[in-house]
Design a protein around this motif. Sequence first.
Motif, PDB file in Angstrom:
ATOM      1  N   ASN A   1       0.906  -1.554  -0.170  1.00  0.00           N
ATOM      2  CA  ASN A   1      -0.193  -0.400  -0.358  1.00  0.00           C
ATOM      3  C   ASN A   1       1.123   1.040  -0.131  1.00  0.00           C
ATOM      4  OD1 ASN A   1      -2.748  -1.362   0.409  1.00  0.00           O
ATOM      5  ND2 ASN A   1      -2.632  -1.482   1.756  1.00  0.00           N
TER       6      ASN A   1
ATOM      7  N   ALA B   1       0.737   4.306  -2.872  1.00  0.00           N
ATOM      8  CA  ALA B   1       1.083   5.375  -2.093  1.00  0.00           C
ATOM      9  C   ALA B   1       1.754   6.791  -2.478  1.00  0.00           C
ATOM     10  CB  ALA B   1       0.461   5.431  -1.394  1.00  0.00           C
TER      11      ALA B   1
ATOM     12  N   ASP C   1       4.903   5.428   6.069  1.00  0.00           N
ATOM     13  CA  ASP C   1       5.463   5.679   4.278  1.00  0.00           C
ATOM     14  C   ASP C   1       4.823   7.522   4.341  1.00  0.00           C
ATOM     15  OD1 ASP C   1       2.733   6.651   3.433  1.00  0.00           O
ATOM     16  OD2 ASP C   1       2.299   4.995   3.978  1.00  0.00           O
TER      17      ASP C   1
ATOM     18  N   MET D   1      -4.105  10.338   2.650  1.00  0.00           N
ATOM     19  CA  MET D   1      -5.191   9.756   2.726  1.00  0.00           C
ATOM     20  C   MET D   1      -6.968  11.243   3.114  1.00  0.00           C
ATOM     21  SD  MET D   1      -6.040   5.937   2.994  1.00  0.00           S
ATOM     22  CE  MET D   1      -5.192   5.432   4.730  1.00  0.00           C
TER      23      MET D   1
ATOM     24  N   ALA E   1     -11.285   3.881   3.414  1.00  0.00           N
ATOM     25  CA  ALA E   1     -10.203   2.914   3.554  1.00  0.00           C
ATOM     26  C   ALA E   1     -10.220   0.992   3.999  1.00  0.00           C
ATOM     27  CB  ALA E   1      -8.758   2.969   3.810  1.00  0.00           C
TER      28      ALA E   1
ATOM     29  N   ALA F   1     -12.683  -1.741  -0.759  1.00  0.00           N
ATOM     30  CA  ALA F   1     -12.979  -0.534  -0.608  1.00  0.00           C
ATOM     31  C   ALA F   1     -11.509  -0.178  -1.227  1.00  0.00           C
ATOM     32  CB  ALA F   1     -12.703   0.654   0.706  1.00  0.00           C
ATOM     33  N   THR F   2     -11.398   0.125  -2.474  1.00  0.00           N
ATOM     34  CA  THR F   2     -10.235   0.662  -2.798  1.00  0.00           C
ATOM     35  C   THR F   2     -10.161   1.750  -3.917  1.00  0.00           C
ATOM     36  OG1 THR F   2      -8.709  -0.119  -4.810  1.00  0.00           O
ATOM     37  CG2 THR F   2     -10.821  -0.617  -5.090  1.00  0.00           C
ATOM     38  N   SER F   3      -9.071   2.776  -3.981  1.00  0.00           N
ATOM     39  CA  SER F   3      -8.733   3.528  -5.343  1.00  0.00           C
ATOM     40  C   SER F   3      -8.065   2.988  -6.697  1.00  0.00           C
ATOM     41  CB  SER F   3      -7.992   5.249  -4.384  1.00  0.00           C
ATOM     42  OG  SER F   3      -6.839   4.279  -3.799  1.00  0.00           O
ATOM     43  N   LYS F   4      -7.576   1.896  -6.190  1.00  0.00           N
ATOM     44  CA  LYS F   4      -7.125   0.972  -7.432  1.00  0.00           C
ATOM     45  C   LYS F   4      -7.838   0.656  -8.782  1.00  0.00           C
ATOM     46  CE  LYS F   4      -3.379   0.683  -3.505  1.00  0.00           C
ATOM     47  NZ  LYS F   4      -3.118   0.433  -2.914  1.00  0.00           N
TER      48      LYS F   4
ATOM     49  N   GLY G   1      -2.129  -3.949  -5.521  1.00  0.00           N
ATOM     50  CA  GLY G   1      -3.479  -4.005  -4.625  1.00  0.00           C
ATOM     51  C   GLY G   1      -4.213  -3.673  -5.537  1.00  0.00           C
ATOM     52  N   PHE G   2      -5.098  -3.889  -5.391  1.00  0.00           N
ATOM     53  CA  PHE G   2      -6.858  -3.668  -6.313  1.00  0.00           C
ATOM     54  C   PHE G   2      -7.917  -4.440  -5.499  1.00  0.00           C
ATOM     55  CE2 PHE G   2      -4.954  -7.575  -8.491  1.00  0.00           C
ATOM     56  CZ  PHE G   2      -6.260  -7.808  -8.629  1.00  0.00           C
ATOM     57  N   ARG G   3      -7.678  -5.174  -4.745  1.00  0.00           N
ATOM     58  CA  ARG G   3      -9.074  -5.812  -4.345  1.00  0.00           C
ATOM     59  C   ARG G   3      -9.566  -5.759  -3.219  1.00  0.00           C
ATOM     60  NH1 ARG G   3      -5.225  -9.659  -4.520  1.00  0.00           N
ATOM     61  NH2 ARG G   3      -5.581 -11.345  -6.487  1.00  0.00           N
ATOM     62  N   GLY G   4      -9.025  -4.471  -2.890  1.00  0.00           N
ATOM     63  CA  GLY G   4      -8.785  -3.791  -1.724  1.00  0.00           C
ATOM     64  C   GLY G   4      -9.922  -4.257  -0.465  1.00  0.00           C
TER      65      GLY G   4
ATOM     66  N   ALA H   1      -7.326  -5.907   1.644  1.00  0.00           N
ATOM     67  CA  ALA H   1      -5.802  -5.954   2.739  1.00  0.00           C
ATOM     68  C   ALA H   1      -6.685  -5.536   4.034  1.00  0.00           C
ATOM     69  CB  ALA H   1      -4.392  -5.505   2.334  1.00  0.00           C
ATOM     70  N   LEU H   2      -6.797  -4.280   4.366  1.00  0.00           N
ATOM     71  CA  LEU H   2      -7.091  -3.777   5.454  1.00  0.00           C
ATOM     72  C   LEU H   2      -7.905  -3.897   5.922  1.00  0.00           C
ATOM     73  CD1 LEU H   2      -5.864   0.197   4.058  1.00  0.00           C
ATOM     74  CD2 LEU H   2      -4.603  -1.452   5.076  1.00  0.00           C
TER      75      LEU H   2
ATOM     76  N   THR I   1       1.489   8.166   5.454  1.00  0.00           N
ATOM     77  CA  THR I   1       0.539   7.695   6.300  1.00  0.00           C
ATOM     78  C   THR I   1       1.235   6.631   7.077  1.00  0.00           C
ATOM     79  OG1 THR I   1      -1.030   7.199   4.317  1.00  0.00           O
ATOM     80  CG2 THR I   1      -1.449   5.425   5.843  1.00  0.00           C
TER      81      THR I   1
HETATM   82  P1  ADP Z   1      -6.221  -2.365  -2.166  1.00  0.00           P
HETATM   83  O1  ADP Z   1      -4.824  -2.307  -2.001  1.00  0.00           O
HETATM   84  O2  ADP Z   1      -6.142  -3.569  -2.739  1.00  0.00           O
HETATM   85  O3  ADP Z   1      -6.659  -1.384  -3.027  1.00  0.00           O
HETATM   86  P2  ADP Z   1      -6.239  -1.740   0.478  1.00  0.00           P
HETATM   87  O4  ADP Z   1      -7.143  -2.903   1.332  1.00  0.00           O
HETATM   88  O5  ADP Z   1      -4.912  -2.523   0.612  1.00  0.00           O
HETATM   89  O6  ADP Z   1      -6.609  -2.277  -0.590  1.00  0.00           O
HETATM   90  O7  ADP Z   1      -6.533  -0.698   0.833  1.00  0.00           O
HETATM   91  C1  ADP Z   1      -8.087   0.086   0.302  1.00  0.00           C
HETATM   92  C2  ADP Z   1      -7.550   1.028  -0.378  1.00  0.00           C
HETATM   93  O8  ADP Z   1      -6.273   2.412   1.106  1.00  0.00           O
HETATM   94  C3  ADP Z   1      -6.626   1.538  -1.245  1.00  0.00           C
HETATM   95  O9  ADP Z   1      -7.037   1.699  -2.113  1.00  0.00           O
HETATM   96  C4  ADP Z   1      -5.070   2.981  -1.150  1.00  0.00           C
HETATM   97  O10 ADP Z   1      -6.432   4.094  -1.508  1.00  0.00           O
HETATM   98  C5  ADP Z   1      -5.754   3.420   0.338  1.00  0.00           C
HETATM   99  N1  ADP Z   1      -5.014   3.277   1.661  1.00  0.00           N
HETATM  100  C6  ADP Z   1      -4.177   2.449   1.713  1.00  0.00           C
HETATM  101  N2  ADP Z   1      -2.620   2.096   2.416  1.00  0.00           N
HETATM  102  C7  ADP Z   1      -2.646   3.398   1.766  1.00  0.00           C
HETATM  103  C8  ADP Z   1      -1.125   4.213   2.117  1.00  0.00           C
HETATM  104  N3  ADP Z   1      -0.061   3.561   2.990  1.00  0.00           N
HETATM  105  N4  ADP Z   1      -1.340   5.484   1.696  1.00  0.00           N
HETATM  106  C9  ADP Z   1      -2.426   6.005   0.862  1.00  0.00           C
HETATM  107  N5  ADP Z   1      -3.317   5.343   0.634  1.00  0.00           N
HETATM  108  C10 ADP Z   1      -3.254   3.954   1.761  1.00  0.00           C
END
Ligand code: ADP
Length: 598
Positions: free
Chosen positions: A35, A39, A60, A65, A73, A78-81, A95-98, A100-101, A144
């Motif tokens: 992540n 970012a 990092d 965010m 997030a 939930a993903t921005s990717k 990443g892209f599955r949204g 992990a967090l 972050t």
């Molecule tokens: P993914 O990486 O598959 O999109 P995650 O659950 O890992 O899903 O993260 C969700 C969203 O949180 C990311 O798409 C991103 O927009 C935001 N995010 C996570 N970690 C960070 C970070 N370290 N800095 C900025 N944005 C983050």
Amino acid sequence: MADIIQLLPDSVANQIAAGEVVQRPASVVKELVENAIDAGATDIHITIVDAGRTLIQIVDNGKGMSETDARMALERHATSKIRTAKDIFAIRSMGFRGEALASIVAVAHVELKTKRKEDEIGTHIIIKGSEVESQEPISFQTGTLFQVKNLFYNIPARRKFLRTNETELKYILAEIYHAALGHPHIAFTVYKDRDLHAKYPATHLKQRIITIFGKRFEKSLLSIESESSICKIHGFIGTPDTAKKHNFNQYLFVNNRFFKQRSFQNAVIRAYGNLILPQEYPPFFIFIEVDPAHIDVNIHPTKTEIKFVDEYSINSIIESAVKYSLGKSNIVPSLDFTDDTDYNDMFSTPQSEIKAPSIRVNTNYNPFASHKADVKNWEQLFEDFENQPDPDIPEQTFASALHLESSEPHVPEATCLQIQKKYIVTQGKTGLLLIDIKRAHSRILFEQFLQQIQTSTHASQKTLLPIQIEVTHSECVILKQILPELQSLGFDIEEFGSQSFVIQGCPSSLETTHVESIIRDFIYDFNENHTNITEKMYESVAKSMAKTSALYRNVHMQQDEMQVFISQLFQCESHSLSADGKVAVVLLEYDEIFKKFN
Ligand code: ADP
Ligand code: MG
């Protein structure tokens, strides 16, 4: 009867999903570091306490965010990717599955601090088991911070199944290596139990490899490069002498993502051919860039296998690129890439047939054909020479030592110069060739012996006295298994009581004094790698013969002798290396010479 199906509450669904994504502390490290990379961070600090059980913290300096995004997030999916299904085929982010967090917050106590560059004030969120405990504004630097504490606090079974701290830490470091190798331009700092554990400053790939794996790689990395319509490849491979009995240092990346692929690993090994022993693994760090639409990374969140649409072609491309690099780094003229195969153009059209560049070897060449010497007594070839008290006496020419004749294979008429009696300098197609005579000679002998042993029947010789070998129970089982093969090779070996064997003869090409250690080597190798004993014996015998009989330096060579020597060397399959894998030929490219005068 009432309907019984219900939707699971999010917290339960997340916990179940977490079982897939977060298998151990290393998974958390992987997801959070990825992540941070996504970012756009250029500096990532990782803190691991108690092998990740107590704390995993990633800080990092990425884009951070917004308040809403920070909250979002942590939700599942939930993903921005990506936004649409189509985007999945153009993924360049890690990443892209949204998920992990969402998974991590379901199984740990998580604290998040984040701020974007454009915001004055940041966001601080504390969350336990998917429940947000507090969300407050905070003053924070751009970037972050994630703190993951008490991992699996609510899944005791999972916590119990974690391995020792040492093992879990190994998994974590492996993830950090993957990220650090995949992104050398990002600086990483790793703290272990609050002490500085490693620091990788931002750099280029080669330096990153050396920083992680040590200075021993400083002089032993050969770069590889290839570009075609199918993929781009760059990276480094180790010189053959760096090959090891394990494959720990083999790294493949696709679009900077670490992955494993047996067929690609094998392609690299094939390219080394017999520059390495059958059970050895060369180190490599190979980066493949492909159109994301041509790979499927969507197999499983924690799996490292990746499906390639063009797997077969990429396989050949890797093999060619490695071969080319091995050839070029040691000596170019041996590899004929320009005449019938245009290397750069080879893959320019997707339909084009994939051809590995050919190495020109005269397979019909029999080094013994033009010698008068009795092939069975190859030692005699060198007796004259080795009996010379002073190899420097002018009458003792190289040719007579080797029984070379003027009717040897045709050689290019380039002038050769012997310098310090140790090296030969001559002109190649693309540069000056500097040949280390002793090393080159060991190569010639090695390949001659190899051919000799492989084609001759395995004559046996008696050992002076019977040799008795005591073995352990498990060695005994293995030795019995390989006994028939050993006997067919010319070893007169039989069982002699329990866990004991007696040897009364060995192949005539072997030094009888080494027999016991050779047999023990065979047992070891067979046990470890199920090596083909016959092949292994050929190689080791040929190698030791070549080493013991290789010509010493300081012999004066005539012009025609040097030409014959070079000709013989270039008949060898791996002529640029000595029998034991050291550089025997160096190419000084005309371009380089030209540049030196500019
Ligand atoms: P993914 O990486 O598959 O999109 P995650 O659950 O890992 O899903 O993260 C969700 C969203 O949180 C990311 O798409 C991103 O927009 C935001 N995010 C996570 N970690 C960070 C970070 N370290 N800095 C900025 N944005 C983050
Ligand atoms: Mg992610």
